[in-house]
Design a protein around this motif. Structure first.
Motif, PDB file in Angstrom:
ATOM      1  N   VAL A 177       0.892  -1.192   0.091  1.00 40.89           N
ATOM      2  CA  VAL A 177       0.090   0.038   0.018  1.00 40.89           C
ATOM      3  C   VAL A 177       0.985   1.152  -0.034  1.00 40.89           C
ATOM      4  N   ARG A 178       0.664   2.183  -0.908  1.00 42.77           N
ATOM      5  CA  ARG A 178       1.561   3.241  -1.300  1.00 42.77           C
ATOM      6  C   ARG A 178       0.625   4.595  -1.173  1.00 42.77           C
ATOM      7  N   PHE A 179       0.419   5.231  -0.255  1.00 42.77           N
ATOM      8  CA  PHE A 179      -0.472   6.366  -0.218  1.00 42.77           C
ATOM      9  C   PHE A 179       0.484   7.558  -0.017  1.00 42.77           C
ATOM     10  N   ASP A 180       0.240   8.661  -0.508  1.00 44.70           N
ATOM     11  CA  ASP A 180       0.955   9.873  -0.402  1.00 44.70           C
ATOM     12  C   ASP A 180       0.001  11.150  -0.801  1.00 44.70           C
ATOM     13  N   GLY A 181       0.449  12.395  -0.843  1.00 47.42           N
ATOM     14  CA  GLY A 181      -0.432  13.228  -1.024  1.00 47.42           C
ATOM     15  C   GLY A 181      -0.945  13.604  -2.254  1.00 47.42           C
ATOM     16  N   HIS A 182      -0.381  12.739  -3.453  1.00 47.53           N
ATOM     17  CA  HIS A 182      -0.672  12.924  -4.822  1.00 47.53           C
ATOM     18  C   HIS A 182      -1.462  11.601  -5.179  1.00 47.53           C
ATOM     19  N   GLN A 183      -1.340  10.510  -4.854  1.00 49.37           N
ATOM     20  CA  GLN A 183      -1.999   9.334  -5.192  1.00 49.37           C
ATOM     21  C   GLN A 183      -2.083   8.155  -4.427  1.00 49.37           C
ATOM     22  N   ARG A 184      -3.166   7.328  -4.556  1.00 50.87           N
ATOM     23  CA  ARG A 184      -3.138   6.262  -3.772  1.00 50.87           C
ATOM     24  C   ARG A 184      -2.951   4.877  -4.619  1.00 50.87           C
ATOM     25  N   VAL A 185      -1.739   4.170  -4.150  1.00 52.03           N
ATOM     26  CA  VAL A 185      -1.588   3.060  -4.968  1.00 52.03           C
ATOM     27  C   VAL A 185      -1.342   1.959  -4.199  1.00 52.03           C
ATOM     28  N   ILE A 186      -2.044   0.862  -5.022  1.00 55.64           N
ATOM     29  CA  ILE A 186      -2.082  -0.737  -4.188  1.00 55.64           C
ATOM     30  C   ILE A 186      -1.268  -1.387  -5.300  1.00 55.64           C
ATOM     31  N   GLU A 187      -0.207  -1.870  -4.839  1.00 50.94           N
ATOM     32  CA  GLU A 187       0.681  -2.842  -5.844  1.00 50.94           C
ATOM     33  C   GLU A 187       0.033  -4.347  -5.443  1.00 50.94           C
ATOM     34  N   LEU A 188      -0.556  -5.024  -6.424  1.00 52.18           N
ATOM     35  CA  LEU A 188      -0.930  -6.548  -6.196  1.00 52.18           C
ATOM     36  C   LEU A 188       0.239  -7.255  -6.758  1.00 52.18           C
TER      37      LEU A 188
ATOM     38  N   LEU B 165     -12.315   5.050 -11.774  1.00 44.89           N
ATOM     39  CA  LEU B 165     -13.152   6.316 -12.015  1.00 44.89           C
ATOM     40  C   LEU B 165     -14.566   6.323 -11.443  1.00 44.89           C
ATOM     41  N   GLY B 166     -14.516   5.263 -10.230  1.00 46.16           N
ATOM     42  CA  GLY B 166     -15.756   4.915  -9.652  1.00 46.16           C
ATOM     43  C   GLY B 166     -15.372   4.421  -8.418  1.00 46.16           C
ATOM     44  N   THR B 167     -16.102   3.219  -8.132  1.00 47.49           N
ATOM     45  CA  THR B 167     -15.901   2.519  -6.965  1.00 47.49           C
ATOM     46  C   THR B 167     -15.710   1.060  -6.746  1.00 47.49           C
ATOM     47  N   ARG B 168     -16.327  -0.008  -7.071  1.00 45.86           N
ATOM     48  CA  ARG B 168     -16.039  -1.343  -6.786  1.00 45.86           C
ATOM     49  C   ARG B 168     -15.398  -1.983  -8.191  1.00 45.86           C
ATOM     50  N   TYR B 169     -14.217  -2.684  -8.056  1.00 43.34           N
ATOM     51  CA  TYR B 169     -13.591  -3.711  -9.070  1.00 43.34           C
ATOM     52  C   TYR B 169     -12.672  -4.456  -8.382  1.00 43.34           C
ATOM     53  N   LEU B 170     -12.437  -5.524  -9.299  1.00 42.04           N
ATOM     54  CA  LEU B 170     -11.353  -6.659  -9.051  1.00 42.04           C
ATOM     55  C   LEU B 170     -10.330  -6.687  -9.698  1.00 42.04           C
ATOM     56  N   VAL B 171      -9.098  -7.027  -9.288  1.00 43.32           N
ATOM     57  CA  VAL B 171      -7.819  -7.180 -10.079  1.00 43.32           C
ATOM     58  C   VAL B 171      -7.313  -8.588  -9.510  1.00 43.32           C
ATOM     59  N   LYS B 172      -6.863  -9.383 -10.625  1.00 42.63           N
ATOM     60  CA  LYS B 172      -6.332 -10.560 -10.282  1.00 42.63           C
ATOM     61  C   LYS B 172      -5.213 -10.867 -11.013  1.00 42.63           C
ATOM     62  N   ARG B 173      -4.169 -11.227 -10.475  1.00 35.12           N
ATOM     63  CA  ARG B 173      -3.104 -11.658 -11.239  1.00 35.12           C
ATOM     64  C   ARG B 173      -3.145 -13.294 -11.707  1.00 35.12           C
ATOM     65  N   ALA B 174      -3.394 -13.714 -12.785  1.00 39.70           N
ATOM     66  CA  ALA B 174      -3.759 -14.791 -13.131  1.00 39.70           C
ATOM     67  C   ALA B 174      -2.554 -15.834 -13.150  1.00 39.70           C
ATOM     68  N   PRO B 175      -2.745 -17.270 -13.095  1.00 45.08           N
ATOM     69  CA  PRO B 175      -1.643 -18.077 -13.072  1.00 45.08           C
ATOM     70  C   PRO B 175      -0.883 -18.050 -14.402  1.00 45.08           C
ATOM     71  N   ASP B 176      -1.657 -17.660 -15.703  1.00 45.45           N
ATOM     72  CA  ASP B 176      -0.862 -17.639 -16.841  1.00 45.45           C
ATOM     73  C   ASP B 176      -0.075 -16.305 -16.921  1.00 45.45           C
ATOM     74  N   GLY B 177       0.027 -15.458 -15.966  1.00 39.70           N
ATOM     75  CA  GLY B 177       0.808 -14.280 -16.163  1.00 39.70           C
ATOM     76  C   GLY B 177       0.154 -13.029 -16.343  1.00 39.70           C
ATOM     77  N   THR B 178      -1.286 -13.069 -16.924  1.00 40.65           N
ATOM     78  CA  THR B 178      -2.064 -11.753 -17.295  1.00 40.65           C
ATOM     79  C   THR B 178      -2.418 -11.227 -15.959  1.00 40.65           C
ATOM     80  N   THR B 179      -2.916 -10.272 -16.083  1.00 41.19           N
ATOM     81  CA  THR B 179      -3.821  -9.644 -14.940  1.00 41.19           C
ATOM     82  C   THR B 179      -5.213  -9.256 -15.455  1.00 41.19           C
ATOM     83  N   VAL B 180      -6.075  -9.617 -14.611  1.00 41.54           N
ATOM     84  CA  VAL B 180      -7.644  -9.418 -14.921  1.00 41.54           C
ATOM     85  C   VAL B 180      -8.234  -8.410 -14.160  1.00 41.54           C
ATOM     86  N   VAL B 181      -8.817  -7.654 -15.050  1.00 41.51           N
ATOM     87  CA  VAL B 181      -9.690  -6.284 -14.107  1.00 41.51           C
ATOM     88  C   VAL B 181     -10.983  -6.461 -14.543  1.00 41.51           C
ATOM     89  N   THR B 182     -11.866  -6.890 -13.344  1.00 36.20           N
ATOM     90  CA  THR B 182     -13.282  -6.955 -13.681  1.00 36.20           C
ATOM     91  C   THR B 182     -13.830  -5.825 -12.829  1.00 36.20           C
TER      92      THR B 182
END
Length: 310
Positions: free
Chosen positions: A132-143, A172-189
């Protein structure tokens, strides 16, 4: 700076501080390094905790190697650093070092709900890890591993970004999912509102509620409608599937079990599943699949399950 680089620097400092000829100026430089970035102090404390954990493992080869490396004698810095690096890489696996250093993580079969400092809500799926990387400019979650669900609190001054090695997903809104899949891709739902998904090599796409986008080789693929009727059911401990390939269902159940679930996707081809299963009782889920499909589930030990056609 990458997590791997910080780990390397922490190992260097920890090695140097154990030398009997460490100078006061070096100690001051170490203190300055710790204060330069919150991640530096965290890396040192977790590495010290790892060092302490070897005390509970008598005669462990890693502990013997570390004790020899850190035994008081001059001019051993390079040797000690090499030994520490080998021990960490061998004990954890090189790719697991950032996960070990993560701010928050879950074990196999665990889920974790987290209230973030900005009021956002985060939930980690089984065997997942985030920084979790929060500062005065952005909020970043590194999965770093696994999957997360997030319900973002509004803050017009600071964008909320989930980042993986494939790219970013900016709320740009509220709820979403992010997954690092076993095949190396990232899936955003996207569950609600809109998310901007951007790879490293293209301009990105906007993904609306009820859609998902896959990040692959640094590119965001065009959004597609999701087949899942309830893609975040896992946050409530459920796996809900509607006409999904059996192999995909088995892969999900395997991620909630210690040990292995072995199967040949080719021999199970054509078998599809609809239903609701409890993720905290994978044995019952496997039994239900065997009752309703032409398959058999064999337990060789608690750590090895084989699924094959009947």
């Amino acid at each position: 700076m990458s997590t791997e680089h910080i780990i390397q620097q922490a190992a260097n400092w920890l090695t140097r501080l154990h030398d009997e000829d460490v100078s006061e100026s070096e100690r001051q430089a170490f203190n300055a390094w710790c204060q330069a970035d919150p991640r530096h102090a965290v890396a040192i404390e977790r590495m010290r905790a790892l060092w302490g954990s070897f005390d509970t493992l008598p005669a462990q080869p890693a502990r013997v190697a570390l004790n020899r490396a850190f035994a008081p004698r001059p001019a051993r810095g390079v040797q000690a650093m090499a030994v520490l690096g080998l021990v960490l890489c061998g004990w954890l696996g090189l790719e697991q070092l950032p996960v070990w250093m993560a701010d928050q993580r879950t074990g196999v079969g665990e889920r974790l709900q987290i209230a973030l400092a900005d009021g956002s809500q985060l939930q980690l799926n089984s065997n997942s890890a985030v920084d979790v990387r929060f500062d005065g400019h952005q909020r970043v979650i590194e999965l770093l591993q696994g999957e997360l669900w997030v319900d973002v609190a509004k803050d017009a001054r600071r964008p909320f970004v989930v980042r993986t090695d494939q790219g970013t997903a900016t709320a740009l809104g509220t709820r979403y999912l992010v997954k690092r899949a076993p095949d190396g891709t990232t899936v955003v739902t996207v569950i609600e509102s809109t998310v901007a998904v951007k790879g490293d090599t293209n301009e990105g796409v906007k993904v609306m509620a009820g859609q998902r986008s896959i990040l692959d080789h640094g590119r965001a693929e065009p959004p597609q409608a999701i087949d899942d009727t309830d893609p975040d059911a896992w946050t409530r401990g459920l796996l809900k599937v509607n006409d999904q390939p059996l192999s995909d269902v088995l892969q999900t159940l395997a991620s909630y079990r210690h040990g292995l679930v072995r199967f040949d996707p080719q021999t199970l081809r054509g078998l599809r599943v609809s239903g609701v299963f409890r993720l905290d009782d994978t044995a019952a889920a496997l039994a239900a699949l065997a009752d309703n499909l032409p398959i058999q589930v064999e337990y060789f030990t608690d750590l090895l399950v084989v699924v094959k056609p009947r």
